[in-house]
Design an enzyme around this catalytic site. Structure first.
Site, PDB file in Angstrom:
ATOM      1  N   THR A 105      26.485  20.569  46.664  1.00 28.26           N
ATOM      2  CA  THR A 105      27.598  21.272  47.298  1.00 28.26           C
ATOM      3  C   THR A 105      28.586  21.643  46.206  1.00 28.26           C
ATOM      4  O   THR A 105      29.226  20.778  45.613  1.00 28.26           O
ATOM      5  CB  THR A 105      28.283  20.399  48.354  1.00 28.26           C
ATOM      6  OG1 THR A 105      27.348  20.102  49.397  1.00 28.26           O
ATOM      7  CG2 THR A 105      29.476  21.126  48.965  1.00 28.26           C
ATOM      8  N   LYS A 180      28.246  25.558  54.207  1.00 30.64           N
ATOM      9  CA  LYS A 180      28.501  24.127  54.029  1.00 30.64           C
ATOM     10  C   LYS A 180      29.991  23.815  54.161  1.00 30.64           C
ATOM     11  O   LYS A 180      30.384  22.792  54.723  1.00 30.64           O
ATOM     12  CB  LYS A 180      27.978  23.665  52.670  1.00 30.64           C
ATOM     13  CG  LYS A 180      28.196  22.173  52.386  1.00 30.64           C
ATOM     14  CD  LYS A 180      27.486  21.269  53.398  1.00 30.64           C
ATOM     15  CE  LYS A 180      27.767  19.788  53.130  1.00 30.64           C
ATOM     16  NZ  LYS A 180      27.055  19.271  51.949  1.00 30.64           N
ATOM     17  N   LYS A 248      35.991  16.116  47.882  1.00 26.25           N
ATOM     18  CA  LYS A 248      35.546  17.158  46.957  1.00 26.25           C
ATOM     19  C   LYS A 248      35.124  18.395  47.731  1.00 26.25           C
ATOM     20  O   LYS A 248      35.512  19.522  47.398  1.00 26.25           O
ATOM     21  CB  LYS A 248      34.386  16.623  46.108  1.00 26.25           C
ATOM     22  CG  LYS A 248      33.805  17.608  45.102  1.00 26.25           C
ATOM     23  CD  LYS A 248      32.582  18.356  45.614  1.00 26.25           C
ATOM     24  CE  LYS A 248      31.403  17.445  45.839  1.00 26.25           C
ATOM     25  NZ  LYS A 248      30.183  18.210  46.232  1.00 26.25           N
TER      26      LYS A 248
END
Length: 297
Positions: A105, A180, A248
């Site tokens: 990601t 995502k 994150k």
């Protein structure tokens, strides 16, 4: 087996290790690499105990050399850049006509940059972040959202079927990462509401299991409710997707929303609450459902 492409898998954390193992069990010739070499050695030992094998590369380039498809699952933008483009990075050894599948990601900008690096060397690229957590990786039931050309996706999809349950081609380079981000924003909002609901039930003294039975079949139902309600009630959080990683991911989502001129007040609020949980003992590495620890009983 000779008709199967030869693979490399770079990054053997809680997600990458089971994903790589699924590929070996599916009959692929796989070379593995991890920056902490002990993890690669441990996976090799575990596979040997099953009568299987995987080659171990000492560098990303060594693992990627001579491989048709290189799969990466590391931590963030910097990690991906290092494993791909350092002097001994995978791109230095990948051949023209090969394919990169990146399950990390990262930011959409990083995904597009990686695609540009690949295109310059006539390498196909798919950004393919995953959702489903450690359990999804172990059970081969991940949701995978993909960006890249039609041809690149067509090459990557059969490989990803070894560990993916839902695999969707979203669009061009970076589109998988955008999906995502949306996924993580939805999870953040769901866990915010779920945390408050669990605390309400606990404070009222009613039976939490019966409440779950009553509401999980209706409009409130979610994956988080089905899989995290009971562990949240029991104060069990030492598993799953770490809050460090969630923050994150949310940072990438908030940066992209800002770039697009959008407001994201719910995501911003949950991110701030996660920052508070990070500061609690053990909070940084606990599952995202530990958000409830921010709410006193």
């Amino acid at each position: 087996m000779s008709s199967k492409p030869k693979l490399a898998f770079l990054g053997l954390g809680v997600m990458g290790r089971p994903m790589a193992a699924h590929l070996v069990r599916a009959g692929y010739d796989v070379a593995i690499y991890n920056r902490t070499a002990a993890r690669a050695d441990a996976l090799q030992t575990a596979l040997t105990a099953e009568g299987l094998k995987a080659a171990v590369g000492k560098t990303p380039a060594e693992a990627a050399a001579g491989r048709d498809i290189v799969i990466v699952c590391v931590g963030n933008d910097n990690d991906l850049e290092q494993v791909l483009s350092d002097q001994d990075g995978a791109l230095s050894a990948m051949q023209a006509g090969s394919t990169l599948i990146d399950h990390t990601t990262v930011s959409p900008d990083m995904a597009r940059k990686a695609t540009e690096w690949c295109t310059a060397k006539d390498i196909a690229a798919v950004d393919a972040p995953v959702s489903g957590g450690q359990a999804g990786a172990e059970n081969g039931a991940l949701a995978i959202m993909c960006g890249g050309t039609d041809d690149a996706f067509a090459t990557a999809e059969p490989i990803m079927q070894a560990y993916g349950k839902t695999i969707v081609h979203i669009g061009q380079a970076g589109a998988g990462q955008t999906a995502k981000m949306a996924n993580q924003m939805c999870i953040a909002g769901a866990l915010g509401g779920l945390s408050e609901a669990v605390r309400l039930v606990q404070a009222s003294g009613v039976d939490a299991d019966k409440v779950l039975s009553a509401i999980s079949g209706g409009a409130a139902q979610s994956w988080q409710m089905e899989n995290r309600w009971k562990t949240m009630v029991a104060d069990e959080f030492d598993f799953g997707f770490a809050i460090d990683w969630m923050r994150k991911d949310l940072a990438y989502a908030l940066q992209e929303a800002d770039r697009l001129g959008l407001e994201s007040p719910v995501t911003q609020l949950v991110d701030r609450l996660y920052a508070d949980v990070q500061a609690l003992e053990g909070g940084a590495r606990q599952d995202t459902s530990a958000l409830i620890r921010r709410l006193p009983r």
